[in-house]
Motif scaffolding. Sequence first.
Motif, mmCIF file in Angstrom:
data_model
loop_
_atom_site.group_PDB
_atom_site.id
_atom_site.type_symbol
_atom_site.label_atom_id
_atom_site.label_comp_id
_atom_site.label_asym_id
_atom_site.label_seq_id
_atom_site.Cartn_x
_atom_site.Cartn_y
_atom_site.Cartn_z
ATOM 1 N N GLU A 60 -27.396 29.612 36.433
ATOM 2 C CA GLU A 60 -26.082 30.639 37.084
ATOM 3 C C GLU A 60 -25.737 31.466 36.346
ATOM 4 O OE1 GLU A 60 -25.620 30.646 40.234
ATOM 5 O OE2 GLU A 60 -27.169 29.579 40.679
ATOM 6 N N GLU A 61 -25.350 31.000 34.867
ATOM 7 C CA GLU A 61 -24.667 31.820 33.958
ATOM 8 C C GLU A 61 -25.567 32.982 33.826
ATOM 9 O OE1 GLU A 61 -23.918 29.064 30.860
ATOM 10 O OE2 GLU A 61 -22.293 28.240 31.537
ATOM 11 N N ARG A 62 -26.911 32.677 33.558
ATOM 12 C CA ARG A 62 -27.943 33.718 33.093
ATOM 13 C C ARG A 62 -28.031 34.811 34.350
ATOM 14 N NH1 ARG A 62 -32.780 32.168 29.168
ATOM 15 N NH2 ARG A 62 -31.396 30.909 27.448
ATOM 16 N N LYS A 63 -28.034 34.094 35.640
ATOM 17 C CA LYS A 63 -28.016 35.026 36.672
ATOM 18 C C LYS A 63 -26.742 35.977 36.676
ATOM 19 C CE LYS A 63 -29.410 33.467 40.769
ATOM 20 N NZ LYS A 63 -29.538 32.608 41.930
ATOM 21 N N VAL A 64 -25.555 35.598 36.252
ATOM 22 C CA VAL A 64 -24.518 36.255 36.335
ATOM 23 C C VAL A 64 -24.606 37.302 35.371
ATOM 24 C CG1 VAL A 64 -21.997 36.371 35.916
ATOM 25 C CG2 VAL A 64 -22.984 34.389 37.572
ATOM 26 N N GLU A 65 -24.974 37.026 34.084
ATOM 27 C CA GLU A 65 -25.315 37.826 33.021
ATOM 28 C C GLU A 65 -26.104 39.073 33.222
ATOM 29 O OE1 GLU A 65 -26.298 35.775 29.503
ATOM 30 O OE2 GLU A 65 -24.644 34.689 29.379
ATOM 31 N N ARG A 66 -27.397 38.677 34.039
ATOM 32 C CA ARG A 66 -28.151 39.705 34.461
ATOM 33 C C ARG A 66 -27.677 40.590 35.526
ATOM 34 N NH1 ARG A 66 -32.816 35.756 34.385
ATOM 35 N NH2 ARG A 66 -31.812 35.046 36.359
ATOM 36 N N ALA A 67 -26.899 40.078 36.390
ATOM 37 C CA ALA A 67 -25.896 41.002 37.413
ATOM 38 C C ALA A 67 -25.169 41.922 36.695
ATOM 39 C CB ALA A 67 -25.396 40.127 38.572
ATOM 40 N N ALA A 68 -24.366 41.337 35.726
ATOM 41 C CA ALA A 68 -23.533 42.205 35.046
ATOM 42 C C ALA A 68 -24.117 43.304 34.196
ATOM 43 C CB ALA A 68 -22.604 41.303 34.001
ATOM 44 N N LYS A 69 -25.425 42.970 33.330
ATOM 45 C CA LYS A 69 -26.179 43.999 32.782
ATOM 46 C C LYS A 69 -26.517 45.292 33.920
ATOM 47 C CE LYS A 69 -27.463 41.164 28.941
ATOM 48 N NZ LYS A 69 -28.752 40.486 28.303
ATOM 49 N N ALA A 125 -25.234 46.011 36.540
ATOM 50 C CA ALA A 125 -24.093 46.742 37.116
ATOM 51 C C ALA A 125 -23.809 47.996 36.034
ATOM 52 C CB ALA A 125 -23.179 45.912 37.545
ATOM 53 N N GLU A 126 -23.688 47.391 34.692
ATOM 54 C CA GLU A 126 -23.347 48.257 33.697
ATOM 55 C C GLU A 126 -24.535 49.223 33.439
ATOM 56 O OE1 GLU A 126 -23.243 47.765 28.702
ATOM 57 O OE2 GLU A 126 -22.352 46.096 29.952
ATOM 58 N N ALA A 127 -25.818 49.140 33.736
ATOM 59 C CA ALA A 127 -26.739 50.007 33.511
ATOM 60 C C ALA A 127 -26.743 50.921 34.676
ATOM 61 C CB ALA A 127 -28.124 49.483 33.340
ATOM 62 N N LYS A 140 -26.128 55.055 34.106
ATOM 63 C CA LYS A 140 -27.121 56.016 34.678
ATOM 64 C C LYS A 140 -26.424 57.077 35.700
ATOM 65 C CE LYS A 140 -31.468 53.494 34.747
ATOM 66 N NZ LYS A 140 -32.426 52.666 35.514
ATOM 67 N N THR A 141 -25.536 56.817 36.262
ATOM 68 C CA THR A 141 -24.713 57.696 37.148
ATOM 69 C C THR A 141 -24.199 58.900 36.477
ATOM 70 O OG1 THR A 141 -23.538 55.887 38.397
ATOM 71 C CG2 THR A 141 -22.785 57.830 38.597
ATOM 72 N N PRO A 142 -24.721 60.020 37.062
ATOM 73 C CA PRO A 142 -24.401 61.480 36.312
ATOM 74 C C PRO A 142 -23.045 61.583 36.304
ATOM 75 C CG PRO A 142 -25.528 61.742 38.415
ATOM 76 C CD PRO A 142 -25.395 60.303 38.466
ATOM 77 N N ALA A 143 -22.473 62.416 35.399
ATOM 78 C CA ALA A 143 -21.279 62.793 35.194
ATOM 79 C C ALA A 143 -20.880 63.940 36.015
ATOM 80 C CB ALA A 143 -20.820 62.911 33.677
ATOM 81 N N SER A 144 -21.724 65.023 36.187
ATOM 82 C CA SER A 144 -21.797 66.048 36.828
ATOM 83 C C SER A 144 -22.451 65.932 38.099
ATOM 84 C CB SER A 144 -22.362 67.383 36.122
ATOM 85 O OG SER A 144 -23.636 66.950 35.971
#
Length: 106
Positions: free
Chosen positions: A54-63, A65-67, A71-75
């Motif tokens: 479960e801890e690893r699943k949460v860490e992967r989900a956070a990574k 989301a961070e990625a 990736k979201t363009p600023a413009s």
Amino acid sequence: MRRDSRAETVSPDDAAKAVTKVRGLLVDAQAMGDLDSLVKRLDALQPAIDKQREERKVERAAKVAEAQVEKTPASPRLPRSRCGHRLEVRRRQRAPSSTSGRRCPA
């Protein structure tokens, strides 16, 4: 095995495979000692393995989301012409002529 699972040097899948393997070896074991105690200790490892999963699943989900945020363009996206080519912002934009048979100027 217990130390390795606590120190997180072993993946949860590898730890579960090792527990299954040892438990299988204990079925027909001809050894001296308290084998019932060993089986109980192996059973006690399962909650720790599940917690680590479960801890690893949460860490992967956070990574992930961070990625996605990175990736979201600023413009905003560049506008596209009728044929799908992206138009540069600096290029003068003119309305495409529907009567001419020319290709896209982009």
